[in-house]
Enzyme design. Structure first.
Site, PDB file in Angstrom:
ATOM      1  N   ALA A 117       0.790  -1.232   0.000  1.00  0.00           N
ATOM      2  CA  ALA A 117       0.000   0.000   0.000  1.00  0.00           C
ATOM      3  C   ALA A 117       0.819   1.278   0.000  1.00  0.00           C
ATOM      4  CB  ALA A 117      -0.936  -0.003   1.213  1.00  0.00           C
ATOM      5  N   ASN A 186       1.207  -4.614   7.680  1.00  0.00           N
ATOM      6  CA  ASN A 186       2.309  -5.108   6.861  1.00  0.00           C
ATOM      7  C   ASN A 186       3.186  -3.958   6.377  1.00  0.00           C
ATOM      8  OD1 ASN A 186       1.977  -8.009   6.737  1.00  0.00           O
ATOM      9  ND2 ASN A 186       0.113  -7.632   5.584  1.00  0.00           N
ATOM     10  N   HIS A 216      -1.145   6.353   5.225  1.00  0.00           N
ATOM     11  CA  HIS A 216       0.197   6.007   5.691  1.00  0.00           C
ATOM     12  C   HIS A 216       1.120   7.183   5.406  1.00  0.00           C
ATOM     13  CE1 HIS A 216      -1.002   1.780   6.047  1.00  0.00           C
ATOM     14  NE2 HIS A 216      -1.459   1.840   4.817  1.00  0.00           N
TER      15      HIS A 216
END
Length: 265
Positions: A117, A186, A216
């Site tokens: 991602a 992850n 993120h």
């Protein structure tokens, strides 16, 4: 003429379905879906035959893991020892130093990791050659419901469920955090893989009821430069713990392994 990669997809969930369907429809030049491995009977849901792990290793030269960290721990070394290459999506398993060392030393199959991602990991991996980074921080913000875990006490769960704004759920290193959130972080392990040090990456996990996008933020600095990467993704509608983009990151990695030209490496 280049050889077509014979691929097994492990896990027919939010990631595996998208990856396997694209392969079955011939959308990855140079790669063919041979079988699917899953611990549930899939019946007509899978576009190719369902196989055991052993059958997959015998009939394929590339296994794509899209089933969670437990599969990496249980099968990673065996896949590589069989001579089959392995593309790992659940990088959180690599917070186990001993497992990481064994996977990187195993063979003759080769192990690869997908960035999932986030972006910028290629650059962070490149700047390692210039010297260590002084500071690396990752902040991950998700919907509270996707972060609830069995180990959480009632006080924390109540704060998350009644929150009207961001609530810090945990802070620690990339060694600590993915173990506590096996389906949601992850990214922390992927950043650590790029940097080369689990303990150097400081991680904050934030629950926010307004987080309609999973966010993120990676910030890193050293004597050679400063770096900041920020991404905001829609969660996968079938599995909000993962971002919708993740299977497409896996497909990009697959295309590179299958030899597609024009790839950014």
């Amino acid at each position: 003429m280049s050889t077509v990669r014979k691929v097994a997809v492990v896990g027919w969930g939010a990631i595996g379905r998208v990856v396997g369907t694209a392969l079955a429809e011939g959308r990855v030049t140079g790669a063919e879906l041979v079988c699917v491995v899953d611990n549930r009977p899939l019946g007509e849901a899978a576009p190719v035959r369902q196989a055991t792990f052993e059958e997959a290793m015998n009939s394929c030269d590339l296994v794509v893991e899209a089933a969670g960290q437990g599969v990496v721990r249980e099968w990673g070394e065996r896949v590589l020892a069989s001579g089959t290459d392995l593309l790992i999506a659940s990088t959180g398993a690599l917070t186990d130093d001993e497992l990481a060392k064994r996977l990187l030393a195993a063979g003759p199959g080769r192990v690869y990791f997908t960035g999932g991602a986030v972006g910028g990991l290629d650059l962070l991996q490149a700047v390692r050659a210039l010297g260590p980074l002084d500071q690396v921080r990752l902040t991950t913000t998700k919907l509270p419901s996707t972060l609830e875990q069995p180990w959480m006490d009632e006080e924390l769960l109540a704060r998350m469920r009644t929150a009207t704004g961001p609530v810090e759920v945990m802070s620690g290193t990339a060694r600590d955090v993915p173990v506590r959130f096996p389906k949601s972080t992850n990214v922390a392990a992927s950043v650590a893989l790029a940097v080369g040090d689990l303990d150097a990456v400081r991680v904050r996990v934030v629950a926010d009821p307004a987080a309609h996008h999973t966010r993120h933020v990676i910030e890193a600095s050293g004597g050679h430069g400063t770096y900041r990467f920020e991404v905001a993704h829609l969660p996968d509608p079938g599995n909000p713990a993962t971002s919708q983009v993740v299977p497409y990151a896996v497909l990009r990695s697959l295309a590179a392994l299958a030899g597609r030209t024009g790839q950014i490496l």
